[in-house]
Design an enzyme around this catalytic site. Structure first.
Site, PDB file in Angstrom:
ATOM      1  N   ASP A  80       0.052  -6.409  -6.764  1.00  0.00           N
ATOM      2  CA  ASP A  80       0.422  -7.349  -5.721  1.00  0.00           C
ATOM      3  C   ASP A  80       0.917  -8.664  -6.345  1.00  0.00           C
ATOM      4  O   ASP A  80       0.296  -9.191  -7.272  1.00  0.00           O
ATOM      5  CB  ASP A  80      -0.820  -7.622  -4.856  1.00  0.00           C
ATOM      6  CG  ASP A  80      -0.521  -8.477  -3.648  1.00  0.00           C
ATOM      7  OD1 ASP A  80       0.312  -8.058  -2.833  1.00  0.00           O
ATOM      8  OD2 ASP A  80      -1.131  -9.550  -3.522  1.00  0.00           O
ATOM      9  N   GLU A  83       5.059  -5.607  -7.730  1.00  0.00           N
ATOM     10  CA  GLU A  83       5.722  -6.310  -6.631  1.00  0.00           C
ATOM     11  C   GLU A  83       6.319  -7.526  -7.321  1.00  0.00           C
ATOM     12  O   GLU A  83       5.604  -8.467  -7.662  1.00  0.00           O
ATOM     13  CB  GLU A  83       4.714  -6.717  -5.551  1.00  0.00           C
ATOM     14  CG  GLU A  83       5.391  -7.341  -4.356  1.00  0.00           C
ATOM     15  CD  GLU A  83       4.397  -7.879  -3.312  1.00  0.00           C
ATOM     16  OE1 GLU A  83       4.719  -7.846  -2.137  1.00  0.00           O
ATOM     17  OE2 GLU A  83       3.313  -8.350  -3.692  1.00  0.00           O
TER      18      GLU A  83
END
Lengths: 706, 110
Positions: A351, A388
């Site tokens: 993330d 990401e």
């Protein structure tokens, strides 16, 4: 021969002790006792606090004798503990000086950052006792799971189809059909493995499963009074512990076995497990957040701090973990190695990974040591590493994330480009790049098409059904005046905002969804679909459902019947991709014939064969893949022709001619009636007219030449 | 924890009563493990066990491993719904043969 170190050397209030070993960090079962080891660079003293499970008051508090400290590590063996009913924490003393970044407070009990089981939130949604002096309680795990012959599957990245899902949402809905006490748990997923197999995916990507606190920032919904939770869990409490509330056996503290058992069963069925991991920040938040662990152990080491002592906030959630500090890098590596080896996890999706490439003051590093360490780690060598490739601080690295030949990326440009193209706004040139695996982003630096994780929808944003049902977000239920969530959705409601009875609009919405998944499955790179898109799941226009433990997130399994045409189309498209290696190339196209087939590996067409229109206003495109170039000419495949009409009118597409003796067969045509929108791969009927295809408005057709 | 051992024909039957957890598992191991002789048939009657902890389940799996290593057979009888469910979702149940009644178990073993 008996070991000498099974004998205690010290006692404290009746507890027998001896000096411990610094490695491994955390609590480890050793002959006769438990070895406790914890690091702090600035603490002046450390005390081990032991509890009997669930007790409010400690059983004993044992200060580490000074001779048990090695370097900056406190380590001690405590003998004869009932480790199954034990909870432990630490108190640390040291300087308390905000400007200097030191937050030591001996009155607080701190959780071990290496805790393998964390108690305190054992059953999802049970309101905690707010007077508890120790909320997230470290426990000791058995690490003797019987894996038999299981190991990570090591499916080649180019052959993956990822299903992004939320553990609780997948089976929590009353319609899920799983056993009542398994709803919303790892055990529930296990019951639904046949469904995942039928759909055809070979990897599940689980939204965060590291222990988090659903009560972090919980509050009543201003509209309904219902509790709003930290539902998605992008806020880690402990990096080594699975979320107890996601386990049917969490109340018995057996979440470790339950999750391992799920991984083993998924592997038996050919499905990999990728974890969505959040190393960019922790649940301790900013200056006003709770002290759980890191802040009280070594604040200045673990967090990025401004010169005034405040928390840098590149994550948008309060604090930023200081990932390129060698100690923090160590815990991240230890964590991932633990999950890869102890849980047989196949890959990780990081993330806001751009943060992991920032230096302690936030500047992007040219050669970030953490990313490099992960890429070259021997234990993680076969794990998928997916970034990401952006962060909330504005660093956007899609196409430029430091990859070291290993890192794949969530391709946000794929999402944006294909969404625009689907609604007739995009550029055909951009769409062509995305369909080829984004060579414009990756080929120049020698990165493979599978570097690109292609997705049109993800947990963060609209579902597929909402993408074709809403022009704007409708996040009122979040209680933030619709100010949260992305405004940049490239969505189109097909003529009416929200649900409608209009059969024409509903048919168009279904067609647009089919167009989207058809393009996703014929694109080079790794396709990722969002849980429920295959049955038309809606979040009622909410594009940021992070706080809802209700129908906005739960998968309604009655949709499987209601939108059976979508499920069938998804299933066929995934099977089609799996059947055709030419869709799963390991290297980028060369735009030439290098096997002597008479056709280039990829050729571009428009309404006229061999003549694509690349102009800005064009809304049509077609391409053909030569089967003899599949996997760089190493395997034989059929020819595949894909025609895309994103115009609001029907148009004739002239089809390129095949070698004599070969014929075009029709696999999919989203413009046909739902019963004939797709065929089972291998059973495609021959196309009557081999020269041209009438493409309905806003439709995609896929032909197979054989 | 009460452990009652008897023999029915050539089957050794161990009847357990009480919770099996970290504090009682060692005594179960101590009493039941010696039954694991070559090609032995063991029936573990758990009708009177309301709860098994993680340590208890590990004791069971360890017992299973040792019995099968000696070419023996082990059947569990009378698991409560809760214990069966816990064993199922944690993978332990995959290893075991279970039955509802002692008679059924004896048929499996003989």
């Amino acid at each position: 021969m008996e070991r000498i170190d099974i004998h205690p050397t010290h006692t404290y209030e009746g507890f027998k002790l001896r000096n411990g070993k610094p490695f491994p960090f955390g609590a480890t079962l050793v002959p006769g006792g438990v070895n406790f080891s914890i690091f702090s660079s600035q603490a002046t003293s450390c005390t081990l606090v032991l509890f009997k499970k669930h007790d409010q008051k400690p059983l004993v508090e044992i200060p580490f004798p000074e001779e048990f400290r090695i370097g900056n590590v406190y380590c001690m063996v405590v003998f004869d503990l009932d480790y199954e009913n034990l909870e432990y924490g630490y108190r640390m003393d040291g300087p308390k000086n905000f400007r200097e970044g030191h937050w030591f407070d001996k009155s607080k009990i701190l959780m071990d950052p290496y805790a393998k089981i964390i108690g305190g939130r054992d059953v999802w949604g049970v309101t905690p006792d707010w007077n508890d002096i120790y909320h997230h309680r470290a426990r000791i795990a058995f690490d003797d799971f019987d894996w038999e012959d299981d190991r990570p599957l090591e499916i080649p990245p180019s052959d993956q189809v990822i299903y992004e899902m939320h553990v609780r949402s997948f089976t929590r809905h009353p319609s899920s059909g799983v056993k009542d006490n398994h709803k919303g748990t790892f055990a529930g997923i296990r019951e639904k493995i046949p469904y995942l197999k039928e759909l055809g995916v070979n990897a599940v990507e689980l939204m965060p499963i590291y222990e988090f606190d659903e009560f972090e920032n919980s509050r009543p919904n201003p509209q309904t009074g219902e509790t709003l939770y930290n539902y998605w869990g992008y806020s880690t409490v402990g990096f080594f512990a699975p979320k107890a509330g996601y386990a049917a056996t969490g109340k018995f503290g057996m979440q470790v076995d339950e999750l391992k058992s799920l991984v083993k069963e998924l592997h038996k069925n050919g499905i990999e497990v990728i974890l969505d991991v959040v190393f960019n920040h922790t649940a301790e938040g900013n200056e006003h957040g709770p002290t759980i662990s890191f802040r009280g152990i070594d604040n200045k080491t673990y967090y990025m701090l401004t010169p005034e002592g405040y928390y840098y906030n590149f994550s948008g959630t309060g604090n930023t973990l200081n990932c390129n500090n060698p100690v923090v890098r160590g815990i991240v590596l230890d964590c991932l190695r633990y999950w890869a080896s102890e849980y047989h996890i196949d890959g990780f999706r990081f993330d806001l990974a751009a943060i992991l490439g920032r230096d302690p003051w936030g500047a992007p590093l040219a050669n970030p040591p953490l990313l490099e360490s992960l890429a070259f780690d021997p234990i993680l060598a076969k794990c998928k590493l997916i970034a990401e490739a952006w962060d909330a601080g504005g660093l956007y690295q899609v196409g430029s994330f430091p990859a070291y030949g290993r890192w794949a990326e969530w391709n946000g440009k794929y999402r944006d480009g294909i969404r625009k193209f689907l609604k007739g706004d995009g550029s055909v040139g951009d769409a062509a790049q995305r369909l080829q695996g984004s060579p414009d982003l990756y080929a120049w630096s020698g990165r493979a098409p599978a570097t690109s994780i292609n997705f049109i929808t993800a947990h963060d944003g609209f579902t597929m059904m909402d993408l074709v049902s809403y022009n704007g977000k409708h996040n009122e239920a979040n209680g933030e005046n619709n100010n949260d969530g992305s405004n940049d959705n490239d969505s189109w409601n097909c003529g009416w905002e929200g649900p409608t009875d209009d059969p024409g609009i509903n048919a168009l919405r279904h067609r647009q969804i089919k167009n989207a998944v058809a393009l996703l499955m014929v694109s080079q790179g790794v396709p990722m679909i969002l849980m429920g898109d295959e049955v038309g799941r809606t979040q009622k226009g909410n594009n940021n459902t992070y706080c809802h433990d209700n129908d906005l997130n739960w998968l309604d399994w009655t949709l499987l019947e209601k939108n059976a045409d979508l499920f069938k189309f998804f299933k066929h498209c995934i099977a089609f991709r799996n059947a055709h290696p030419v869709l799963r190339n390991e290297w980028h196209f060369q735009n030439r014939d290098y096997v002597g087939s008479g056709y280039a590996d990829i050729t571009w067409h428009g309404t006229q064969a061999w003549n694509a229109d690349w102009s800005d206003s064009c809304k049509t495109l077609a391409f053909m893949l030569c089967g003899k170039h599949a996997k760089q000419g190493t395997v034989e495949d059929n020819y595949i022709y894909v025609a895309m009409n994103m115009h609001w009118e029907s148009l004739w597409f002239e089809i390129p001619r095949l070698h004599p003796g070969m014929k075009w067969h029709i696999f999919a045509n989203t413009g046909a009636n739902p019963a004939e929108a797709s065929w089972e791969p291998g059973k495609e009927p021959v196309l009557e007219n081999q020269a041209a295809l009438l493409m309905g408005d806003r439709s995609v057709a896929i032909l197979v030449g054989k | 924890m009460e452990i009652n051992i008897k023999t029915i024909e050539d089957v050794k039957v161990a009847e357990l009563t009480g919770d099996v957890d970290a504090s009682t598992a060692p005594s179960v191991t101590k009493e039941v493990l010696p039954l694991a002789e070559p090609e032995s048939k063991i029936l573990l009657d758990m009708t009177g066990v309301p709860y098994m902890s993680s340590a208890g389940l590990r004791m069971l799996l360890s017992l299973y491993r040792q019995v099968t290593a000696k070419e023996g057979k082990l059947v569990l009888v009378g698991l409560t719904e809760d214990i069966r469910d816990t064993m199922s979702v944690t993978g332990f149940l995959d290893f075991f043969t279970t039955s509802e009644t002692i008679d059924e178990a004896l048929e499996i073993l003989t």
